[in-house]
Design an enzyme around this catalytic site. Sequence first.
Site, PDB file in Angstrom:
ATOM      1  CG  ASP A   8      -2.120   0.423   1.153  1.00 58.72           C
ATOM      2  OD1 ASP A   8      -2.367   1.224   0.401  1.00 58.72           O
ATOM      3  OD2 ASP A   8      -3.163  -0.346   1.553  1.00 58.72           O
TER       4      ASP A   8
ATOM      5  CG  ASP B 254      -4.604   5.184   0.831  1.00 58.17           C
ATOM      6  OD1 ASP B 254      -5.415   4.515   1.097  1.00 58.17           O
ATOM      7  OD2 ASP B 254      -4.511   6.338   1.171  1.00 58.17           O
TER       8      ASP B 254
ATOM      9  CD  GLU C 110      -9.010   4.103  -1.426  1.00 59.34           C
ATOM     10  OE1 GLU C 110      -9.845   3.584  -0.500  1.00 59.34           O
ATOM     11  OE2 GLU C 110      -8.174   5.107  -1.290  1.00 59.34           O
TER      12      GLU C 110
ATOM     13  CG  HIS D 156      -8.923  -1.797   4.531  1.00 58.15           C
ATOM     14  ND1 HIS D 156      -8.602  -1.943   3.289  1.00 58.15           N
ATOM     15  CD2 HIS D 156      -8.819  -0.484   4.834  1.00 58.15           C
ATOM     16  CE1 HIS D 156      -8.058  -0.754   2.966  1.00 58.15           C
ATOM     17  NE2 HIS D 156      -8.087   0.148   3.833  1.00 58.15           N
ATOM     18  CG  ASP D 157     -11.357   1.643   3.469  1.00 55.02           C
ATOM     19  OD1 ASP D 157     -10.979   1.613   4.726  1.00 55.02           O
ATOM     20  OD2 ASP D 157     -10.675   1.999   2.533  1.00 55.02           O
TER      21      ASP D 157
HETATM   22  C1  GLC Z   1      -7.822   4.725   1.756  1.00 54.33           C
HETATM   23  C2  GLC Z   1      -7.789   3.482   2.802  1.00 54.33           C
HETATM   24  C3  GLC Z   1      -8.432   3.942   4.115  1.00 54.33           C
HETATM   25  C4  GLC Z   1      -7.832   4.988   4.834  1.00 54.33           C
HETATM   26  C5  GLC Z   1      -7.791   6.359   3.797  1.00 54.33           C
HETATM   27  C6  GLC Z   1      -6.896   7.440   4.260  1.00 54.33           C
HETATM   28  O1  GLC Z   1      -9.132   5.169   1.636  1.00 54.33           O
HETATM   29  O2  GLC Z   1      -8.220   2.428   2.132  1.00 54.33           O
HETATM   30  O3  GLC Z   1      -8.298   2.881   4.987  1.00 54.33           O
HETATM   31  O4  GLC Z   1      -8.403   5.412   5.957  1.00 54.33           O
HETATM   32  O5  GLC Z   1      -7.543   5.887   2.405  1.00 54.33           O
HETATM   33  O6  GLC Z   1      -5.551   7.126   4.205  1.00 54.33           O
END
Ligand code: GLC
Length: 594
Positions: A131, A237, A299, A362-363
């Site tokens: 990541d 990310d 993402e 995970h979100d």
């Molecule tokens: C992405 C991650 C998430 C995180 C956010 C801020 O969306 O998947 O878990 O809180 O970025 O870094």
Amino acid sequence: MSKKPPAKSGLSRRLHRAWQRLTPCASAYGHAAAAEPWWKHSVIYEIYLRSFQDSNGDGVGDLQGVIHRLDYLESLGIDAIWLTPFYPSPQVDFGYDIRDFRAIDARFGTLGDFDELLVQAARRGIRVLLDMVLNHTSEEHPWFREASRSRDCPQHDFFLWSAGRRGENGERLPPNNWVSLFGGSAWEYVPAVDRFYYHRYYRQQPDLNWRNPSVEQAMFDNMAFWLERGVAGFRLDAITGLIEDAQLRDEPELGGMNALGDPCLDHIHTDNQPETHEVIRRLRGMIDAYPGKRVLIGETYVPRTADLDAWYGGAQHNELHLPMDTVVGLGSKLDATAFRKHLIEAATELHDSQPLLVFDNHDRVRSWDRYGDGVHDAEIARIIAMLLLTSRAAVLLYQGEEIGQRDAPPQHIEEVRDPMGVRGWPEQKGRDGERRPMQWDGSPQAGFSSNPQTWLAVTADYPELNVQRELADPESLLHWHRHLIAMRSRYDALRGGSLVILDPDHPHVLSYARVSSDGNVMLVCLNMSAAPQTVRLDLKSAGLSGERLRTLLSSPAALPDAEAGTPIALPPYAAWLAAVRDRPHPAAAAAAGS
Ligand code: GLC
């Protein structure tokens, strides 16, 4: 950016050997045709590191824990793992707030553990993706510590600052109406520099200023550090929000408030800015210079399939290799028409780029709970798995998805660990529910940790729902995933074949064929309704040959073989995968028998 020559230590040599095993190949890892990059048809498994496997009894997952579970991952048949952040971090956002991009937080292990993971994973044909959080740092990153002390240091310009506005009574106000995605204004005032800084996420996560070339250089160098160590690529990310409007203009209000109590805004000035694409193109150039087909995954939450095209670089194909396609996967309605429309769009609106289909991460609340109707959840999970693993796409699986792990949101605010859930309670409970420890077996803490105080409590159903039990049950969801991944690997048509939609007007059954370049055909029928349905698959008019439809995998188990062109009865929520075969010509059959 030039690539440094490989170091000469014993460890580096070992890593280098491991790396050579990771170069694109058809034979060793068997999942891609020689001419195609390994990632194109890959199955990538997301490991939420804090919750996968704890090896040292502190209640938090770690790298040695991942090493311990590599045999399991190999047996699942996946091609790569994506590790959520392990960098030193105050853990306000559980690792997405990074203090040092080139080290490993002691709670997760050491660089030595990471090197061992690379080697051990490579031995099992598994690549490792990291990541990479390019959008922001932790407020504890040395850059931000300096930047927030003085406006004169070079680091100050690594972040996005504004003097703000003055209110009617002379009070200090943020420069505009931008809101943090995690609640409240996106601006935080720092008295020492008499400036507000911008944070897209928590206030402890200041956004980097990507208009500053020194930021780009420093972050590209950070990525090079890991590329040279042997990672196969990155999941980027929050990549769509890298750069913001230079004039800091207000965003239009859409009306209404979100679950965190902020006005809903149209993010036209904080998302998808043209300069973000320019950065990604340079990043693509940098990563493509490394051997071994490293991959950039993004993402990318977008509302429409066609919006993904720009993140690939459109016809140029010069941005992300695999922006995540969450367009239908993060929904909650099992709707054959909507899924069909999406598969067609993904095949026709992306300049032939490869989709990366995602249902879980995970979100987001787990797909089991989003799509389940409370009665047919198990059948629905099989439908989703079959759709995911037989579509024309690379695949992202989230740990626990393969066993049907449930979402378990906190019951009381005192239990909540995700700060977003504290702020938004009870409407927005945060993301703890989908981040609970992986359920390995029926022993205390589900085999995740020896420590009864795991960082998030293990879900109560673990004695019945765990990997060990599902491994022992040939009819389990875990074996369903294993079979599907194995078939994807075995059959060219399923892996890389073209997509032909069948029975295109059926309101409840999604049917499609995957056709290999040498004409082999595989068929998928998914009854997305609680009623029995009948389909007629007219292969001929779809330009396909073959008459016998031989069942390879079905739910409920043992759906019979069928004949093309005749009505096929599908029970409620049936999932059916069949191989299409020609009926042997009578003369040939007779000759074979003589
Ligand atoms: C992405 C991650 C998430 C995180 C956010 C801020 O969306 O998947 O878990 O809180 O970025 O870094």
